[in-house]
Design an enzyme around this catalytic site. Structure first.
Site, PDB file in Angstrom:
ATOM      1  N   MET A   1       0.840  -1.192   0.000  1.00 24.48           N
ATOM      2  CA  MET A   1       0.000   0.000   0.000  1.00 24.48           C
ATOM      3  C   MET A   1       0.880   1.249   0.000  1.00 24.48           C
ATOM      4  O   MET A   1       0.464   2.327   0.430  1.00 24.48           O
ATOM      5  CB  MET A   1      -0.951  -0.001   1.196  1.00 24.48           C
ATOM      6  CG  MET A   1      -2.002  -1.088   1.123  1.00 24.48           C
ATOM      7  SD  MET A   1      -3.533  -0.717   2.013  1.00 24.48           S
ATOM      8  CE  MET A   1      -2.927  -0.550   3.687  1.00 24.48           C
ATOM      9  N   GLY A   2       2.117   1.074  -0.476  1.00 23.36           N
ATOM     10  CA  GLY A   2       3.027   2.209  -0.550  1.00 23.36           C
ATOM     11  C   GLY A   2       3.757   2.469   0.753  1.00 23.36           C
ATOM     12  O   GLY A   2       3.859   1.585   1.607  1.00 23.36           O
TER      13      GLY A   2
ATOM     14  N   HIS B   1       9.644  -3.797   2.921  1.00 22.63           N
ATOM     15  CA  HIS B   1       9.228  -4.067   1.536  1.00 22.63           C
ATOM     16  C   HIS B   1      10.432  -4.443   0.668  1.00 22.63           C
ATOM     17  O   HIS B   1      10.348  -5.355  -0.163  1.00 22.63           O
ATOM     18  CB  HIS B   1       8.555  -2.829   0.924  1.00 22.63           C
ATOM     19  CG  HIS B   1       7.292  -2.420   1.605  1.00 22.63           C
ATOM     20  ND1 HIS B   1       7.137  -1.198   2.217  1.00 22.63           N
ATOM     21  CD2 HIS B   1       6.110  -3.069   1.775  1.00 22.63           C
ATOM     22  CE1 HIS B   1       5.924  -1.105   2.723  1.00 22.63           C
ATOM     23  NE2 HIS B   1       5.275  -2.233   2.479  1.00 22.63           N
TER      24      HIS B   1
ATOM     25  N   GLN C   1     -10.535  -2.143   2.899  1.00 21.68           N
ATOM     26  CA  GLN C   1     -10.024  -2.878   4.060  1.00 21.68           C
ATOM     27  C   GLN C   1      -9.869  -1.985   5.286  1.00 21.68           C
ATOM     28  O   GLN C   1      -9.384  -2.426   6.323  1.00 21.68           O
ATOM     29  CB  GLN C   1      -8.689  -3.545   3.723  1.00 21.68           C
ATOM     30  CG  GLN C   1      -7.515  -2.606   3.517  1.00 21.68           C
ATOM     31  CD  GLN C   1      -6.285  -3.343   3.036  1.00 21.68           C
ATOM     32  OE1 GLN C   1      -6.252  -3.889   1.943  1.00 21.68           O
ATOM     33  NE2 GLN C   1      -5.241  -3.377   3.872  1.00 21.68           N
TER      34      GLN C   1
ATOM     35  N   GLY D   1       5.317 -10.351   4.322  1.00 21.65           N
ATOM     36  CA  GLY D   1       6.033 -10.321   5.593  1.00 21.65           C
ATOM     37  C   GLY D   1       5.240 -10.977   6.706  1.00 21.65           C
ATOM     38  O   GLY D   1       4.008 -11.043   6.654  1.00 21.65           O
TER      39      GLY D   1
ATOM     40  N   ASP E   1       2.445  -8.995   9.900  1.00 24.10           N
ATOM     41  CA  ASP E   1       1.006  -9.242  10.035  1.00 24.10           C
ATOM     42  C   ASP E   1       0.777 -10.719   9.716  1.00 24.10           C
ATOM     43  O   ASP E   1       0.354 -11.082   8.622  1.00 24.10           O
ATOM     44  CB  ASP E   1       0.214  -8.352   9.080  1.00 24.10           C
ATOM     45  CG  ASP E   1      -1.280  -8.344   9.416  1.00 24.10           C
ATOM     46  OD1 ASP E   1      -1.736  -9.326  10.053  1.00 24.10           O
ATOM     47  OD2 ASP E   1      -1.980  -7.393   9.054  1.00 24.10           O
TER      48      ASP E   1
ATOM     49  N   LEU F   1       9.166  -2.649  11.226  1.00 24.99           N
ATOM     50  CA  LEU F   1       8.953  -1.557  10.281  1.00 24.99           C
ATOM     51  C   LEU F   1       7.506  -1.548   9.803  1.00 24.99           C
ATOM     52  O   LEU F   1       6.937  -2.578   9.456  1.00 24.99           O
ATOM     53  CB  LEU F   1       9.906  -1.701   9.098  1.00 24.99           C
ATOM     54  CG  LEU F   1      11.402  -1.632   9.426  1.00 24.99           C
ATOM     55  CD1 LEU F   1      12.226  -1.619   8.149  1.00 24.99           C
ATOM     56  CD2 LEU F   1      11.731  -0.403  10.276  1.00 24.99           C
TER      57      LEU F   1
ATOM     58  N   SER G   1       4.422   1.472   8.013  1.00 30.96           N
ATOM     59  CA  SER G   1       4.101   2.842   7.594  1.00 30.96           C
ATOM     60  C   SER G   1       3.494   3.636   8.748  1.00 30.96           C
ATOM     61  O   SER G   1       3.660   4.853   8.838  1.00 30.96           O
ATOM     62  CB  SER G   1       3.122   2.819   6.414  1.00 30.96           C
ATOM     63  OG  SER G   1       1.935   2.150   6.777  1.00 30.96           O
TER      64      SER G   1
END
Length: 281
Positions: free
Chosen positions: A36-37, A43, A67, A154, A157, A190, A192
């Site tokens: 999602m950027g 990433h 979501q 990853g 989650d 890490l 966002s």
């Protein structure tokens, strides 16, 4: 030689489905990294894993509104496409960057009939109504569009990885590859969402992460695990002045509550200044 040749490839940016079909049609060994950027080293580690094992690597950037169970959370989600493009180009390991519009993903008006089973309404699914239904829906759509050989996700989650893997296993041929959680020097996973934390918030998240790593290590030698988890949870809430949604030990095979550390992960979701963070150890 194959690995070195990657450095000669320039990333192609794809903005619609027609261009996506044309770009990927010649290839049958594509690694897919959905995002999602707000690209970070977590990433990048997924991209490197794909780059090592697949002939082509495609990254997607799509902030999926379906979501988010909180409209304010969606509105405040950190986005900077120009910065993300710059970072991804610099890696020289991405063949294609797919930046679809909403209509590219949801190209019909059909409502999703995806429902999370009651047994799976645990951890984040218990507290974020509709979240994983939206995640599974968009991942099914993205996978159909990209048709990858492997999807790299990853473990930060872990519940998301677990549900997507089970949802897609009978719907596509792609293998879901779990990759280790990347942490900074402060042991914070890490994310966002870390961008919203102030210095004090970062210190609290670091303290929690470091101590949960130690706590899980010591938990193997303790009895009454459930009782110990409650005590530890209350301690963190009082000492750090934070709200913890859950702190649970669950099996990595089926995410059921576990009474043994072996084959299990310690899951946590918590709020620091109204910023929701998750992790597992």
């Amino acid at each position: 030689m194959f690995y070195l040749s990657k450095f000669l490839i320039q990333m192609k940016i794809i903005l619609n489905n027609n261009s996506l079909y044309k770009a990927l049609r010649p290839f049958n060994d594509v690694g897919f990294v959905p995002t999602m950027g707000s690209i970070h080293e977590g990433h990048i580690s997924l991209i490197e894993r794909s780059n090592r094992t697949c002939k082509k690597t495609i990254v997607s950037i799509f902030v999926n509104p379906k979501q988010f169970n909180n409209k304010k959370d969606f509105k405040n989600y950190p986005t900077n496409i120009k910065k993300d493009i710059k970072i991804l180009k610099k890696t020289k390991k991405v063949d294609f960057l797919y930046i679809p519009k909403f209509k590219d993903i949801y190209n019909n008006n059909k409502k999703s009939n995806i429902k999370i089973a009651n047994k799976d309404k645990i951890l984040c699914a218990k507290y974020r109504k509709g979240h994983f239904e939206g995640v599974l829906d968009v991942m099914g759509r993205l996978t159909n569009l990209v048709n990858p050989k492997k999807i790299f996700m990853g473990k930060k989650d872990y519940q998301q990885y677990f549900l997507i893997k089970n949802y897609l296993k009978n719907k596509c041929k792609a293998s879901i590859i779990p990759c280790k959680t990347i942490r900074n020097k402060s042991k914070i996973a890490l994310s966002s969402r870390n961008n919203h934390l102030d210095l004090n918030g970062i210190k609290k998240a670091s303290f929690l992460s470091k101590n949960l790593i130690k706590f899980k290590r010591n938990l193997a030698n303790r009895k009454k695990i459930k009782q110990n988890l409650k005590i530890q949870m209350k301690y963190f809430e009082k000492f750090l002045k934070i709200k913890i949604e859950y702190l649970e030990l669950r099996s990595i095979k089926n995410l059921k509550i576990s009474n043994t550390v072996k084959g299990s992960r310690l899951f946590v979701a918590y709020y620091i200044d109204n910023i929701r963070l998750i992790d597992n150890f």
